[in-house]
Enzyme design. Structure first.
Site, PDB file in Angstrom:
ATOM      1  N   ASP A  16      79.183  65.710  94.112  1.00  0.00           N
ATOM      2  CA  ASP A  16      80.120  66.811  93.184  1.00  0.00           C
ATOM      3  C   ASP A  16      81.722  66.955  93.487  1.00  0.00           C
ATOM      4  O   ASP A  16      82.592  67.217  94.235  1.00  0.00           O
ATOM      5  CB  ASP A  16      79.661  68.523  92.827  1.00  0.00           C
ATOM      6  CG  ASP A  16      80.795  69.168  92.069  1.00  0.00           C
ATOM      7  OD1 ASP A  16      81.630  68.867  90.972  1.00  0.00           O
ATOM      8  OD2 ASP A  16      80.611  70.487  92.198  1.00  0.00           O
ATOM      9  N   GLU A  89      82.895  64.052  82.003  1.00  0.00           N
ATOM     10  CA  GLU A  89      83.200  65.407  80.915  1.00  0.00           C
ATOM     11  C   GLU A  89      84.583  65.055  79.601  1.00  0.00           C
ATOM     12  O   GLU A  89      85.631  64.036  79.650  1.00  0.00           O
ATOM     13  CB  GLU A  89      84.033  66.632  82.383  1.00  0.00           C
ATOM     14  CG  GLU A  89      84.183  67.891  80.787  1.00  0.00           C
ATOM     15  CD  GLU A  89      83.953  68.798  81.756  1.00  0.00           C
ATOM     16  OE1 GLU A  89      84.120  70.074  81.346  1.00  0.00           O
ATOM     17  OE2 GLU A  89      83.578  68.802  83.499  1.00  0.00           O
ATOM     18  N   LYS A 125      78.832  65.355  79.694  1.00  0.00           N
ATOM     19  CA  LYS A 125      79.121  67.046  80.307  1.00  0.00           C
ATOM     20  C   LYS A 125      80.200  67.169  78.925  1.00  0.00           C
ATOM     21  O   LYS A 125      81.532  67.461  78.453  1.00  0.00           O
ATOM     22  CB  LYS A 125      80.001  66.962  81.602  1.00  0.00           C
ATOM     23  CG  LYS A 125      79.634  67.176  82.859  1.00  0.00           C
ATOM     24  CD  LYS A 125      79.835  67.144  83.956  1.00  0.00           C
ATOM     25  CE  LYS A 125      80.003  68.044  84.312  1.00  0.00           C
ATOM     26  NZ  LYS A 125      80.776  68.442  85.853  1.00  0.00           N
ATOM     27  N   THR A 149      77.890  72.258  81.069  1.00  0.00           N
ATOM     28  CA  THR A 149      77.429  72.567  82.471  1.00  0.00           C
ATOM     29  C   THR A 149      78.855  74.636  81.660  1.00  0.00           C
ATOM     30  O   THR A 149      78.552  74.271  80.512  1.00  0.00           O
ATOM     31  CB  THR A 149      79.747  72.417  82.526  1.00  0.00           C
ATOM     32  OG1 THR A 149      79.746  72.320  84.126  1.00  0.00           O
ATOM     33  CG2 THR A 149      80.405  71.921  81.830  1.00  0.00           C
ATOM     34  N   PHE A 171      76.581  77.726  87.027  1.00  0.00           N
ATOM     35  CA  PHE A 171      76.637  77.790  88.465  1.00  0.00           C
ATOM     36  C   PHE A 171      77.238  79.291  89.320  1.00  0.00           C
ATOM     37  O   PHE A 171      77.642  80.099  88.625  1.00  0.00           O
ATOM     38  CB  PHE A 171      78.733  77.908  87.352  1.00  0.00           C
ATOM     39  CG  PHE A 171      79.773  76.759  86.263  1.00  0.00           C
ATOM     40  CD1 PHE A 171      78.290  75.838  86.525  1.00  0.00           C
ATOM     41  CD2 PHE A 171      80.446  76.447  87.011  1.00  0.00           C
ATOM     42  CE1 PHE A 171      79.178  74.319  86.157  1.00  0.00           C
ATOM     43  CE2 PHE A 171      81.850  75.182  86.731  1.00  0.00           C
ATOM     44  CZ  PHE A 171      80.224  73.976  85.792  1.00  0.00           C
TER      45      PHE A 171
END
Length: 316
Positions: A16, A89, A125, A149, A171
């Site tokens: 990440d 993203e 994303k 996400t 998350f």
């Protein structure tokens, strides 16, 4: 064998980070990025020249197109290091714009394909809003795979599964943050850690539901605050982990036990769920944590996207 290597035996490890120079030492299969990680990277002397060169090559293009060029350039560098996929993203400011999200995803995929990267190595994303999930459903139908996400609730996960998305990123750490803040002085860290961590419990529930009902969407736990959360989700399909926590796992040699498996999920008594737009919005509304963290996450990513815009404008 260190715990990172043990974890890789039953979970796909994903890095990440936007820091591709740091990736090789942890040998992750995939990597994820987001606007905040890219913004952090381009502020480093190691990456500032890459940003400047990309902007210089595209300075006459519209700002949002230069942004996508920057995101894809980082993705291309990451793909030189990881053998699998990179997540790139869509601008968080499009989180409630289905058509805008689809158009942006098309451009990102086109830029990768122009650079010789097939769409099978890229995940788009998108925020797990209703509009983001519907955009993902349309993109998946075209063979463009998505990573949903900012996912905090069971209803978001069920809707993603129904939409046929490739992968979700629940998350863990941000769920933990909310419950810890909400409890205040009454928070008991020891009693709310490991498998009892509220973020861990959320991901374990989603994983079990998907496996119980044969939903092929991959579950990738994300946003970790400590290695205890990672250890408690050993066996999850994928875990995306920051370089700092990857290093901590690499430094430990204690045995690591698998906590999640499809076989265990089969024996669970879990009720099937389905959502349309109205029932999804109501279920999300009823979950104060998920409502607040989704809104906050979009706001934070939007702020960092705006800062990246400013940096690019200053270089044009």
């Amino acid at each position: 064998m260190n715990q990172l290597d043990q974890l890789k035996a039953f979970t796909t490890v994903v890095a990440d980070t936007g820091n591709f120079l740091q990736l090789a030492q942890y040998a992750p299969r995939d990597a994820t990025t987001n606007p905040s990680l890219i913004l952090k990277a381009v502020q480093s002397p190691d990456y500032a020249p890459l940003l400047a060169a990309t902007v210089a090559a595209h300075r006459t293009e519209p700002l949002e197109e230069i942004v996508d060029q920057v995101l894809v350039r980082f993705g291309l560098e990451i793909l030189k290091v990881v053998p699998g996929r990179v997540s790139t993203e869509v601008d968080a400011r499009l989180s409630f714009d289905m058509a805008g999200s689809i158009a942006r995803a098309h451009r990102i995929i086109e830029l990768y394909e122009q650079a010789g990267i097939g769409r099978e190595r890229v995940l788009i994303k998108l925020a797990s809003t209703w509009e983001g999930i519907q955009a993902a459903a349309a993109l998946e139908h075209e063979g463009i795979h998505c990573n949903l996400t900012l996912l905090f609730s069971f209803c978001q996960a069920v809707a993603c599964g129904e939409a046929g998305v490739q992968l979700i990123s629940p998350f863990v750490g941000r769920i933990y943050d909310w419950y810890k803040k909400s409890a205040g002085a009454a928070w008991d860290e020891a009693a709310s850690s490991g498998v009892n961590d509220p973020g861990v419990k959320s991901v374990a529930q989603i994983y079990a539901y998907y496996k119980k009902y044969g939903i092929p969407t991959e579950v990738m736990g994300a946003s970790f605050r400590n290695i205890g959360q990672i250890q408690a989700l050993a066996g999850c399909d994928l875990l995306t982990i920051s370089p700092d926590l990857l290093g901590q796992l690499q430094a430990l040699d204690a045995p690591l036990t698998r906590q999640l498996s499809a076989e265990m999920a089969q024996g669970m008594n879990l009720e099937a769920h389905s959502y349309n737009e109205a029932t999804f919005r109501f279920a999300l509304n009823q979950d104060a944590m998920a409502t607040e963290k989704l809104a906050e996450g979009i706001r934070l990513f939007a702020v960092d996207a705006g800062k990246l815009d400013q940096m690019i404008e200053s270089l044009r």
